[in-house]
Design an enzyme around this catalytic site. Structure first.
Site, PDB file in Angstrom:
ATOM      1  N   PHE A 129       0.755  -1.196   0.043  1.00 18.38           N
ATOM      2  CA  PHE A 129       0.017   0.075  -0.034  1.00 18.38           C
ATOM      3  C   PHE A 129       0.882   1.199  -0.012  1.00 18.38           C
ATOM      4  CE2 PHE A 129      -2.957   3.185   1.865  1.00 18.38           C
ATOM      5  CZ  PHE A 129      -4.004   2.867   0.957  1.00 18.38           C
ATOM      6  N   ASP A 198       3.290  -3.818   9.195  1.00 20.04           N
ATOM      7  CA  ASP A 198       2.133  -3.155   8.908  1.00 20.04           C
ATOM      8  C   ASP A 198       0.958  -4.333   8.952  1.00 20.04           C
ATOM      9  OD1 ASP A 198      -0.318  -2.005   8.019  1.00 20.04           O
ATOM     10  OD2 ASP A 198       0.781  -0.509   6.850  1.00 20.04           O
ATOM     11  N   TYR A 223     -10.212  -0.241  11.380  1.00 19.06           N
ATOM     12  CA  TYR A 223     -11.528  -0.011  10.775  1.00 19.06           C
ATOM     13  C   TYR A 223     -11.542  -1.214   9.852  1.00 19.06           C
ATOM     14  CZ  TYR A 223      -8.253   2.728   7.919  1.00 19.06           C
ATOM     15  OH  TYR A 223      -7.375   3.468   7.095  1.00 19.06           O
ATOM     16  N   LYS A 224     -10.753  -1.976   9.554  1.00 21.04           N
ATOM     17  CA  LYS A 224     -10.991  -3.283   8.805  1.00 21.04           C
ATOM     18  C   LYS A 224     -11.741  -4.358   9.559  1.00 21.04           C
ATOM     19  CE  LYS A 224      -7.304  -1.510   5.658  1.00 21.04           C
ATOM     20  NZ  LYS A 224      -7.797  -0.930   4.592  1.00 21.04           N
ATOM     21  N   ARG A 372     -11.339  -7.277  -5.530  1.00 21.71           N
ATOM     22  CA  ARG A 372     -11.136  -7.643  -4.497  1.00 21.71           C
ATOM     23  C   ARG A 372     -12.423  -8.033  -3.587  1.00 21.71           C
ATOM     24  NH1 ARG A 372      -7.460  -3.883   0.100  1.00 21.71           N
ATOM     25  NH2 ARG A 372      -9.711  -3.087   0.188  1.00 21.71           N
TER      26      ARG A 372
END
Lengths: 398, 398
Positions: A129, A198, A223-224, A372
């Site tokens: 990312f 990460d 938040y995932k 995804r």
């Protein structure tokens, strides 16, 4: 009923995590985008209302003590800790993932130089990312280091006496590839460097083992798979033995040993609080704290087992329903290399995802050509998986 | 009725901002701590409930577009802009004040060095809220500068060809002294340096005039006079002409020109968005946005006029009620040097504040010996002021 929908039914019946689903607000959509924004736990709105009306509205300033606002960053860190294999006292919640990446990489470089001032390279996963690369580059620039972007597979080959810090993603956000945290961490340590991981796409989906594998620093969003809400605060892990050497580039007053002493000289707090910066964003933070209650009694090993079963079953259904060659999975088949998502490459993937969403199957599109699908074991069931693959096959053959 | 309570009644009757008070959740407490945590605007809980239940719970990931989550940092920045004298497009909301101080000071040093690489000093207000000093020191260290802590009065004397950036507080958090932003900014510019102002204790209490006085960069919190809620996100102002030179030390993916391009090379966004970092904390941010609605139709000049009237009247009441010599105001008498608070020094101020709070008058205690009373013109009335002084006199003579 088709063979696969029967199998889905049987798998759902046998699913020991199936009962957790009722704790979430869901509708008739198949939500496979929890790896972008987790669904709302049903008890969170009531808790947020209490935080706003009573804690802020009625108690006002008293809530910093009486409602536990001040201690929330460490308290919620301790709630996340078992999910990522960390003992208490090593995780602090606050700021965004990007800001925590900055703290971690600068601090890692400084730790490396305490032992060897000649270390001047920051190695970063070039395929990950992008924010990690941007922030690592800034951290390198500000500490006088050179950035070396490589693929995770190339990491062992580039490590050496000049390596100060290595920033890697545990699971690749696009392909869903799970990198080998234990062996990469060991290789980094063998080179005398510090490992920063990460965990955005692994925490809450699989066991991480931060303490077990001697990870030095780690960051992640909430938040995932942790369902903390949009933009809920991130976290920072600093291994206990390194906390006294954690030299933050963001030494805000919240990280002071005596934050209300209002001293002009900076003395860093001991422990996890050293990773704090400014005043914590209480509404977002306490919504996250409430959201984490869905984990009560849920072992992360059971989550991992279901996650692999879900992604295996999705691949099985796709193989059965979708004409061969129409899509290609870029997610590794081997369990030890797979996170909790399946990424399918297909030519017109932007359009395909739009049609899928229009038919009630929500994943997301990641450029240039990836569909995804994230599988949150706490609320995705096997019937969802079968339906998603079936609808995918339908929209692929218009 | 005493003479002063009669005067209070008359002042309240004549108060053109008196009607705003009804928009806040208040009780029978005299709340003079809005300069620490602003009171709750009454419509905020309902808005937060909608954000949580509908935007997160029902729309989920779609809210990034459909509920305007993605554009919130700039949109809310534009809502704050008129309160601090800024045209639209120059303020972005997000992160804590400390993090924004870091961005601003590092960026200011970099701007100064674009013109003159020899500039290597960061001047900071030594008397101010400590986080500014800690963060400025970190920014100086990371950019190879020396930190020069001085009092604001000493600033003009230390400016010179080595000065890169100057970080000052507009209003001192402890004494309530208002510093002369126009003349200090002019002096900083004359020396060829960049001015960074911290507006935490002035924004929402008095006109700031960022554009008018050519301030380069500014930061502020939103939970004091802007009533955004506990730990609500801070903001960063970058003067329009400097935006292309704003070189952020925290170049997270949200500040990219093409944030969803997922490019490995960093290209900063134009405009205020360049000051963003990571994913914005939506719950706290949108609660702030709702809270800002109380400013509709409220001119900041009227707020300033009432603020001065409130603090004048408080000093008058204290002089009338409190035995001479028992307390000493450390807040300047001159209007042009006064923010929106009165700080009284007295020997046993910690105990005095506890007794005051026990009697329903809430201010706060700031070490070592200051009773701090903040006057938020949107919801504090003159009868509150008279009562606060009367109760103060009572608790001072036990």
């Amino acid at each position: 009923m088709s063979e696969l929908s029967g199998k889905a039914r049987d798998l759902d019946v046998a699913d020991e995590l199936g009962k957790v689903r009722a704790q979430f607000v869901l509708d008739d959509v198949v939500y496979l985008d929890g790896n972008s924004l987790g669904a709302l736990p049903a008890h969170v709105p009531g808790r947020v209302e209490d935080i706003v009306r009573r804690q802020w509205g009625a108690l006002r300033i008293r809530s910093w003590d009486e409602s536990g606002w001040w201690s929330a960053p460490e308290r919620i860190g301790d709630r996340i800790a078992p999910l990522v294999g960390a003992a208490a006292g090593q995780i602090v919640v606050g700021d965004s993932t990007s800001v925590n990446v900055f703290k971690a990489v600068v601090a890692a470089v400084r730790m490396a130089r305490l032992e060897d001032t000649g270390r001047d390279e920051v190695v970063v996963d070039a395929t990950t990312f992008p924010t990690d690369g941007y922030i690592a580059e800034s951290a390198a620039r500000l500490t006088g280091c050179t950035l070396r972007p490589v693929t995770p597979a190339e990491v062992p080959g580039v490590l050496g006496p000049r390596t100060a810090a290595v920033l890697l993603n545990h699971v690749d956000y696009r392909t869903g590839r799970l990198h080998d945290l234990p062996s990469l961490t060991a290789a980094i340590h063998e080179a005398g460097a510090y490992a920063v991981w990460d965990l955005c796409h692994s925490a809450g989906a699989l066991p991480v083992g931060l303490d077990e594998y001697g990870v030095d620093l780690a960051v992640g969003c909430t938040y995932k798979y942790l369902n903390g809400g949009p933009g809920s605060p991130a976290y920072l892990y600093v291994r206990r033995e390194l906390q006294d050497r954690f030299d933050s580039p963001l030494p805000g007053w919240n990280s002071h040993a005596e934050p209300f002493g209002m001293r002009t000289d900076y003395e860093p707090a001991p422990g996890a609080a050293r990773g704090r910066v400014g005043t914590p964003d209480i509404l977002s933070m306490l919504a996250l704290e409430a959201a984490l209650e869905v984990w009560d009694g849920v072992p992360i090993e059971a989550v991992r087992a279901k996650s692999l079963a879900l992604t295996d079953f999705f691949l099985e259904c796709v193989a059965a329903y979708v004409p061969e060659g129409r899509v290609e999975s870029v997610t590794p088949v081997a369990h030890e290399e797979r996170g909790s998502q399946i990424a399918l490459r297909c030519a017109d993937s932007g359009d395909v995802m739009e049609r899928l969403i229009g038919r009630g199957v929500v994943g997301d599109f990641r450029r240039p050509d990836v569909l995804r699908f994230g599988f949150t074991p706490l609320y995705v069931g096997f019937a969802d998986v079968e339906r998603a693959a079936r609808v995918l096959a339908e929209v692929l053959v218009p």
